[in-house]
Scaffold this motif. Structure first.
Motif, mmCIF file in Angstrom:
data_model
loop_
_atom_site.group_PDB
_atom_site.id
_atom_site.type_symbol
_atom_site.label_atom_id
_atom_site.label_comp_id
_atom_site.label_asym_id
_atom_site.label_seq_id
_atom_site.Cartn_x
_atom_site.Cartn_y
_atom_site.Cartn_z
ATOM 1 N N ASP A 36 78.738 27.855 -19.392
ATOM 2 C CA ASP A 36 77.523 28.675 -19.297
ATOM 3 C C ASP A 36 77.576 29.564 -18.050
ATOM 4 N N ASP B 229 79.169 29.828 -28.783
ATOM 5 C CA ASP B 229 77.927 30.592 -28.656
ATOM 6 C C ASP B 229 78.065 31.836 -29.531
ATOM 7 N N ALA C 170 69.813 36.252 -19.177
ATOM 8 C CA ALA C 170 68.571 35.530 -18.888
ATOM 9 C C ALA C 170 68.519 34.212 -19.649
ATOM 10 N N ARG C 171 68.993 34.203 -20.880
ATOM 11 C CA ARG C 171 69.012 32.970 -21.673
ATOM 12 C C ARG C 171 69.920 31.934 -21.025
ATOM 13 N N LEU C 172 71.078 32.376 -20.542
ATOM 14 C CA LEU C 172 72.042 31.447 -19.963
ATOM 15 C C LEU C 172 71.636 30.964 -18.577
ATOM 16 N N THR D 61 75.876 33.989 -30.777
ATOM 17 C CA THR D 61 75.119 35.179 -30.385
ATOM 18 C C THR D 61 75.856 35.962 -29.306
ATOM 19 N N GLY E 71 68.445 31.275 -17.253
ATOM 20 C CA GLY E 71 67.055 30.850 -17.163
ATOM 21 C C GLY E 71 66.189 31.805 -16.351
ATOM 22 N N GLU F 257 69.320 40.157 -21.906
ATOM 23 C CA GLU F 257 68.662 39.054 -22.616
ATOM 24 C C GLU F 257 69.552 37.817 -22.657
ATOM 25 N N GLN F 258 70.833 38.026 -22.908
ATOM 26 C CA GLN F 258 71.762 36.902 -22.980
ATOM 27 C C GLN F 258 71.979 36.261 -21.603
#
Length: 128
Positions: free
Chosen positions: A29, A101, A60-62, A103, A64, A57-58
């Motif tokens: 990650d 992953d 931020a997802r990884l 996405t 947090g 966006e990706q």
């Protein structure tokens, strides 16, 4: 003849519970977020806002948390930036595939295709 050692040696092994350890997934990650953040900086440098938003966006997802966006322009050669972005997207694709992953892998593959096409167009325009 020798006096016994009364203090703990500074060379003794540390207690394994003292240090936080990350799992393989957490390490992947971190790697993926790093590659995508670098790709985001190059994407912002190229002025590709929508693509940058998808990458952000990706990240931020990884992580947090939303990533810092690239604010300053270096005025680097666009072809060099596309080459850099292509390499970064390739690295992100490898890590995303390793981590399963989907996405992020699809996004990285799309970015690779876009930068390859941009390089192809740049070479055609720059040819005599």
């Amino acid at each position: 003849m020798y006096e016994p050692i009364r203090t703990k040696s500074v060379h003794s092994m540390a207690d394994a519970t003292q240090y936080p350890h990350r799992t393989r997934e957490e390490e992947l990650d971190i790697q993926l977020a790093g590659h995508l953040a670098a790709l985001l900086a190059v994407t912002d440098e190229l002025g590709l806002g929508r693509a940058g938003d998808r990458i952000a966006e990706q990240v931020a997802r990884l992580r947090g948390a939303p990533p810092a966006r690239h604010a300053a322009l270096t005025r680097a050669d666009p072809a060099a930036l596309h080459h850099r972005a292509l390499a970064l997207a390739g690295r992100a694709l490898v890590v995303a595939a390793s981590r399963a992953d989907t996405t992020a892998a699809i996004l990285a593959a799309e970015r690779m295709d876009a930068h390859t096409a941009a390089l192809r167009d740049t070479e055609l325009i720059g040819a005599p």
